[in-house]
Design an enzyme around this catalytic site. Sequence first.
Site, mmCIF file in Angstrom:
data_model
loop_
_atom_site.group_PDB
_atom_site.id
_atom_site.type_symbol
_atom_site.label_atom_id
_atom_site.label_comp_id
_atom_site.label_asym_id
_atom_site.label_seq_id
_atom_site.Cartn_x
_atom_site.Cartn_y
_atom_site.Cartn_z
ATOM 1 C CD1 TRP A 85 4.966 -5.595 1.312
ATOM 2 C CD2 TRP A 85 4.372 -3.159 1.261
ATOM 3 N NE1 TRP A 85 3.124 -5.365 1.203
ATOM 4 C CE2 TRP A 85 3.090 -3.784 1.015
ATOM 5 C CE3 TRP A 85 4.227 -1.542 0.914
ATOM 6 C CZ2 TRP A 85 1.688 -3.377 0.499
ATOM 7 C CZ3 TRP A 85 3.213 -1.505 0.058
ATOM 8 C CH2 TRP A 85 1.857 -2.148 0.153
ATOM 9 C CG ASP A 160 7.104 -2.343 7.178
ATOM 10 O OD1 ASP A 160 5.742 -2.390 7.857
ATOM 11 O OD2 ASP A 160 6.869 -2.209 5.653
ATOM 12 C CE LYS A 184 -1.551 -4.820 4.500
ATOM 13 N NZ LYS A 184 -0.122 -3.990 4.566
HETATM 14 C C1 PLP Z 1 0.614 -3.198 3.512
HETATM 15 C C2 PLP Z 1 2.509 -3.054 4.173
HETATM 16 C C3 PLP Z 1 2.256 -1.879 4.442
HETATM 17 C C4 PLP Z 1 1.596 -0.542 3.347
HETATM 18 O O1 PLP Z 1 0.615 0.304 4.221
HETATM 19 P P1 PLP Z 1 -0.014 1.017 4.433
HETATM 20 O O2 PLP Z 1 -0.428 1.639 5.816
HETATM 21 O O3 PLP Z 1 -0.546 1.370 3.539
HETATM 22 O O4 PLP Z 1 0.813 2.411 3.770
HETATM 23 C C5 PLP Z 1 3.852 -1.812 4.515
HETATM 24 N N1 PLP Z 1 4.784 -2.112 4.019
HETATM 25 C C6 PLP Z 1 3.970 -3.827 4.934
HETATM 26 C C7 PLP Z 1 4.782 -5.190 5.285
HETATM 27 C C8 PLP Z 1 2.892 -4.073 4.223
HETATM 28 O O5 PLP Z 1 1.749 -5.665 4.872
#
Ligand code: PLP
Length: 348
Positions: A85, A160, A184
């Site tokens: 990511w 993030d 998530k």
């Molecule tokens: C799933 C995930 C993403 C992608 O997120 P979207 O909402 O699909 O754009 C980005 N960063 C992390 C750490 C993730 O687990």
Amino acid sequence: MLTEAAAEMLDWHGSGMSVMEMSHRGKEFTSIIGQAEADLRELLAVPSDYRILFMQGGALAENAIVPMNLLGNRHEADYVVTGAWSIKSQKEARKYCSVNIAASSEADGFRAIPPQDTWRLSKNPAYVHICTNETIHGVEYFWTPDLKSAGLPDTPLVADVSSHILSRPMDVSKFDVMYGGAQKNIGPAGLTLVIVREALLGRALPVCPSAFDWKTVAEAHSMYNTPPTYAIYIAGLVFRWIKGQGGLAAIEQRNKAKAETLYRCLDESDFYRTQVAPACRSRMNVPFFLADERLNEPFLDGARERGLLQLKGHKLVGGMRASIYNAMPLAGVQALVDYLREFERSHG
Ligand SMILES: *Cc1c(COP(=O)(O)O)cnc(C)c1O
């Protein structure tokens, strides 16, 4: 919680309307989003000089929205790369600025997080970006970088937090921006959370779409454009559920117990192996491998028969991955551990 959502799906609190039918500016929805924000602020102890934004576009859109909102007149940002990511984040940022990779664990197969004293930060980056839980590689930060001690007291730290937000208490004041998709650990896809220090608002580049300008969104209380109303409503129910569980300290205890149960089982056996260094093992995403990979398909078939789903590892890493988010009870992890032992007995 889903039962509650189902029960009030057609008629929310006697309003005669489903949440989906409400005007987002009406008093009913205004109370829903207001309560959700207040509960989230309380759960994470978000300081009063931070704004909570309910946005769309997911974490991947934030990978562009972050540089557009933070670059100002600078041209460089620093990224720490710890898995799939953060690779994506820095790649997207390259459309807007030059990127300095301050540290990367790629050569090591993303098994550990590079300690801060090995980072090579640039002199005056617009911000430093990290991914605090790498969902695919299963590495999690259990410490927070300190940019002051690195000689960058005014540089925003951006994280993030998509896949572990609300899994434990986090000191929001040690970050300047936290963002994450809700799907998530919080609720339905379609909602993106941004928690941003108020002093950082108002720096967006002129090309930044208005709907993605954090200041515009903050001033409109997340209603510059129509927000994802139903996803916000469900997220609000989740926030209340977490409060009812005893808040994030209690949730952390549960998540710790779940992760310890699973890692202990994997560690005790030579039939399975894990790769991530113990100090960085994610409590949410647990990648593991069967020592004999020819048994992968029979393993997954047997798991499916027992209702243990979604165990196939991400294609980038292979093997297996158990995602044990807040919604997974300890009993679910226990059922997986029982199956791991049973499969080893019959195939080991
Ligand atoms: C799933 C995930 C993403 C992608 O997120 P979207 O909402 O699909 O754009 C980005 N960063 C992390 C750490 C993730 O687990």
